[in-house]
Design a protein around this motif. Sequence first.
Motif, mmCIF file in Angstrom:
data_model
loop_
_atom_site.group_PDB
_atom_site.id
_atom_site.type_symbol
_atom_site.label_atom_id
_atom_site.label_comp_id
_atom_site.label_asym_id
_atom_site.label_seq_id
_atom_site.Cartn_x
_atom_site.Cartn_y
_atom_site.Cartn_z
ATOM 1 N N GLU A 291 0.866 -1.184 0.000
ATOM 2 C CA GLU A 291 0.000 0.000 0.000
ATOM 3 C C GLU A 291 0.903 1.234 0.000
ATOM 4 O O GLU A 291 1.565 1.507 1.003
ATOM 5 C CB GLU A 291 -0.796 0.002 1.301
ATOM 6 C CG GLU A 291 -2.284 0.106 1.146
ATOM 7 C CD GLU A 291 -2.920 0.039 2.516
ATOM 8 O OE1 GLU A 291 -2.932 1.073 3.206
ATOM 9 O OE2 GLU A 291 -3.361 -1.064 2.895
ATOM 10 N N VAL A 292 0.937 1.946 -1.108
ATOM 11 C CA VAL A 292 1.934 3.010 -1.253
ATOM 12 C C VAL A 292 1.313 4.400 -1.162
ATOM 13 O O VAL A 292 0.267 4.656 -1.769
ATOM 14 C CB VAL A 292 2.665 2.895 -2.622
ATOM 15 C CG1 VAL A 292 3.745 3.951 -2.745
ATOM 16 C CG2 VAL A 292 3.243 1.505 -2.817
ATOM 17 N N THR A 293 1.953 5.274 -0.397
ATOM 18 C CA THR A 293 1.621 6.695 -0.424
ATOM 19 C C THR A 293 2.846 7.438 -0.950
ATOM 20 O O THR A 293 3.953 7.260 -0.422
ATOM 21 C CB THR A 293 1.277 7.226 0.988
ATOM 22 O OG1 THR A 293 0.244 6.418 1.537
ATOM 23 C CG2 THR A 293 0.799 8.669 0.920
ATOM 24 N N LEU A 294 2.649 8.217 -1.993
ATOM 25 C CA LEU A 294 3.767 8.955 -2.594
ATOM 26 C C LEU A 294 3.604 10.434 -2.253
ATOM 27 O O LEU A 294 2.564 11.033 -2.542
ATOM 28 C CB LEU A 294 3.766 8.741 -4.116
ATOM 29 C CG LEU A 294 4.871 9.427 -4.909
ATOM 30 C CD1 LEU A 294 6.247 8.947 -4.477
ATOM 31 C CD2 LEU A 294 4.686 9.169 -6.401
ATOM 32 N N ILE A 295 4.635 10.987 -1.628
ATOM 33 C CA ILE A 295 4.511 12.322 -1.057
ATOM 34 C C ILE A 295 5.533 13.272 -1.677
ATOM 35 O O ILE A 295 6.740 12.995 -1.657
ATOM 36 C CB ILE A 295 4.758 12.247 0.469
ATOM 37 C CG1 ILE A 295 3.727 11.301 1.099
ATOM 38 C CG2 ILE A 295 4.701 13.628 1.105
ATOM 39 C CD1 ILE A 295 4.148 10.770 2.450
ATOM 40 N N ASP A 296 5.041 14.342 -2.260
ATOM 41 C CA ASP A 296 5.952 15.359 -2.803
ATOM 42 C C ASP A 296 5.222 16.685 -2.809
ATOM 43 O O ASP A 296 4.096 16.759 -3.310
ATOM 44 C CB ASP A 296 6.385 14.982 -4.225
ATOM 45 C CG ASP A 296 7.603 15.782 -4.670
ATOM 46 O OD1 ASP A 296 7.610 17.017 -4.468
ATOM 47 O OD2 ASP A 296 8.544 15.187 -5.208
ATOM 48 N N PRO A 297 5.830 17.740 -2.259
ATOM 49 C CA PRO A 297 5.140 19.028 -2.241
ATOM 50 C C PRO A 297 4.987 19.638 -3.630
ATOM 51 O O PRO A 297 4.115 20.479 -3.849
ATOM 52 C CB PRO A 297 6.050 19.906 -1.359
ATOM 53 C CG PRO A 297 7.385 19.248 -1.396
ATOM 54 C CD PRO A 297 7.137 17.786 -1.594
ATOM 55 N N VAL A 298 5.821 19.214 -4.549
ATOM 56 C CA VAL A 298 5.756 19.774 -5.901
ATOM 57 C C VAL A 298 4.800 18.922 -6.736
ATOM 58 O O VAL A 298 4.910 17.702 -6.751
ATOM 59 C CB VAL A 298 7.156 19.782 -6.559
ATOM 60 C CG1 VAL A 298 7.088 20.373 -7.947
ATOM 61 C CG2 VAL A 298 8.140 20.541 -5.688
ATOM 62 N N ASP A 299 3.855 19.546 -7.403
ATOM 63 C CA ASP A 299 2.861 18.804 -8.182
ATOM 64 C C ASP A 299 2.731 19.416 -9.571
ATOM 65 O O ASP A 299 2.221 20.512 -9.702
ATOM 66 C CB ASP A 299 1.514 18.844 -7.451
ATOM 67 C CG ASP A 299 0.446 18.044 -8.182
ATOM 68 O OD1 ASP A 299 0.811 17.258 -9.070
ATOM 69 O OD2 ASP A 299 -0.733 18.229 -7.870
ATOM 70 N N PRO A 300 3.145 18.721 -10.615
ATOM 71 C CA PRO A 300 3.838 17.442 -10.609
ATOM 72 C C PRO A 300 5.344 17.607 -10.449
ATOM 73 O O PRO A 300 5.886 18.649 -10.847
ATOM 74 C CB PRO A 300 3.518 16.901 -12.007
ATOM 75 C CG PRO A 300 3.451 18.122 -12.870
ATOM 76 C CD PRO A 300 2.885 19.211 -11.994
ATOM 77 N N PRO A 301 6.023 16.573 -9.923
ATOM 78 C CA PRO A 301 7.486 16.612 -9.886
ATOM 79 C C PRO A 301 8.055 16.404 -11.294
ATOM 80 O O PRO A 301 7.307 16.045 -12.203
ATOM 81 C CB PRO A 301 7.861 15.418 -8.992
ATOM 82 C CG PRO A 301 6.590 14.855 -8.465
ATOM 83 C CD PRO A 301 5.473 15.352 -9.326
ATOM 84 N N LEU A 302 9.328 16.610 -11.436
ATOM 85 C CA LEU A 302 10.078 16.300 -12.669
ATOM 86 C C LEU A 302 9.890 17.282 -13.830
ATOM 87 O O LEU A 302 10.345 17.005 -14.931
ATOM 88 C CB LEU A 302 9.744 14.889 -13.187
ATOM 89 C CG LEU A 302 10.424 13.724 -12.501
ATOM 90 C CD1 LEU A 302 10.113 12.435 -13.276
ATOM 91 C CD2 LEU A 302 11.933 13.926 -12.451
ATOM 92 N N VAL A 303 9.198 18.406 -13.576
ATOM 93 C CA VAL A 303 9.029 19.376 -14.671
ATOM 94 C C VAL A 303 10.375 19.795 -15.278
ATOM 95 O O VAL A 303 10.518 19.837 -16.501
ATOM 96 C CB VAL A 303 8.200 20.595 -14.212
ATOM 97 C CG1 VAL A 303 8.230 21.709 -15.256
ATOM 98 C CG2 VAL A 303 6.765 20.167 -13.928
ATOM 99 N N PRO A 304 11.399 20.075 -14.465
ATOM 100 C CA PRO A 304 12.677 20.465 -15.084
ATOM 101 C C PRO A 304 13.270 19.368 -15.954
ATOM 102 O O PRO A 304 13.972 19.651 -16.919
ATOM 103 C CB PRO A 304 13.594 20.745 -13.883
ATOM 104 C CG PRO A 304 12.673 20.977 -12.729
ATOM 105 C CD PRO A 304 11.454 20.135 -12.990
ATOM 106 N N ALA A 305 12.966 18.109 -15.667
ATOM 107 C CA ALA A 305 13.570 17.003 -16.427
ATOM 108 C C ALA A 305 12.792 16.676 -17.697
ATOM 109 O O ALA A 305 13.391 16.355 -18.725
ATOM 110 C CB ALA A 305 13.676 15.757 -15.555
#
Lengths: 413, 115
Positions: free
Chosen positions: A173-187
């Motif tokens: 059961e996974v919870t993925l947490i990141d304040p940036v939504d969505p992550p990886l925009v620079p990449a």
Amino acid sequence: MESVIVVGGGLGGFTAVQQLRGRGFAGRIAVVDPEGVPYDRPPLSKEFLAGSIDAEQLLFVEPHWFAERGVDVYAAAATAVDLPDAEDDDGRVAVTLSDGGRLTADRIVFATGGKPRALPVPGGDLDSLLVLRTRADAEKLRAGLVPGARLAVIGGGLIGAEAASAAHRLGVEVTLIDPVDPPLVPAVGPELAGRLHAMHAAAGIRVLAAAPSEISVRDGVHELAFGDGIGPVSADVVLVGIGIVPNTALAEAAGVEVDGGILTDDAQRTSHPRAWAVGDCTRPRLGDGSPGRRAEHWESAMHAGTAAAAAMLGQEPPAQTASWFWSDRHGVHVEGVGDMTAGDTTVTRADASGNVQAAFRLAAADDGHRVVGAAAVDGGVAIRVARRMIDRGTAADPARLADPAVPYKQLLK
Amino acid sequence: MSDPINIGSVDDIPPGEARVLDGDDNSTGVDISVFHAEDGSFYALDDECTHEEASLADGFIEDSQVECPLHAAAFCLKTGKALCLPATENARTHRVEVRDGELYLYPGEPATTQA
Ligand SMILES: Cc1cc2nc3c(=O)[nH]c(=O)nc-3n(C[C@H](O)[C@H](O)[C@H](O)COP(=O)(O)OP(=O)(O)OC[C@H]3O[C@@H](n4cnc5c(N)ncnc54)[C@H](O)[C@@H]3O)c2cc1C
Ligand code: FES
């Protein structure tokens, strides 16, 4: 040059060794790494975590490869490096090992990689928080990924997203947490970052756009607290994947110039004439002397190892090429090349189901446009073509880039 | 050595592209891809990349190399040589001949130039 010590046997260090021998260097080579026989890291968050390949399959080459080529592998950490006076042509580099040993050579290559960045919140230093950089890290994480276990992944970047995907497929059961939504925009740019991030929720992963403010643990259960009205998250296993800090202490203590990475020129030379540095521990020194951006990708470490070996032997290094990376999650293969933060416009191409497959970042030029970056989901040919357009400075027609009827390879013509 | 298999006309595979011959349809039991290099020649390699699981026929063919679609290891089409990491194992070659505009594959028989 008669002998070389390579400190660090990750991809950068291994490539330097492989290339030194491949380019005809017959002198002594020693590789020093507490991890022992060099192995590859990308599978640690993919196939190895999923259990579809074993530790042996992580190795770049079988252990006898080193013995057959007269390369000594020391399973120890380097604890100190003494560099000779820069002007002293006969001086030796000396490396002290954690097992008390001492090695000397004419040249040294720092290939020490990076270590996971710690979460800067109360409880961010708990021993029970896991990271993912070594084989042992991956084994420890995998041991906790039993069906029904609760995993909190902090950081939705490359490694966090891959680990979340692999864990989910193991029934966790996974919870993925990141304040940036969505992550990886620079990449990968906003178009694909959004598409990729949405795959987590679509697969059944709980996605939280928030940053934990505190982590505590009681009876083996972690509680992640959040400030802004978001309820706490309980997790049996917590993985922190919020980037790396380059391992520069050894080089710095030896007197090599460091500024957020061991500074290197394009032949991977450091500020000391006997010392080279490659891979994630380095930061390029740009033409005007200012420090550039660290690469932190697999292929750039390989290219750096090649360039260093060539330069040490007085050979021409291979031509520079736009930086490239890949990532695998939720059954899709992601690739990016060049710089998605450069340029001024983006052109996208849709796949047969209407999803954005590829995004091309363009910069205006006197005679039209040039590609400066590209990213794609299951679009390897788009990326290989974009890379060649970047490297060759090929003029790009935005309409043709966007048109699914134009085969990618035609864009090179 | 097995008999050659006629795998169609040279026009069936445009330059820069490849076609896979299923393992069930050739004596080696593994998929073989036949590449039409940009220099006009045809070459054949085992289709599966020697690194992990990827079809080299889906790779990027340029000059006389193919770049794996997954992690970009490059192989020489003529010799099968693994030209860069992450592949460290060479790919197996198979002889291909062009006769009267038809392509003949000799599964299991190495191409003349070896890595
Ligand atoms: C889990 C994971 C997944 C990844 N997936 C991808 C991907 O899909 N695509 C991609 O492009 N990139 C990926 N990367 C990034 C890529 O693996 C790295 O950029 C690459 O490993 C860098 O190589 P390196 O040799 O610089 O560093 P490392 O591979 O980190 O090697 C450094 C080595 O130095 C050793 N070392 C450190 N200090 C000392 C010391 N004092 N003495 C001796 N040895 C020392 C360490 O033990 C280590 O083995 C991934 C990385 C990780 C961790
Ligand atoms: S599968 Fe071909 S390079 Fe990895």
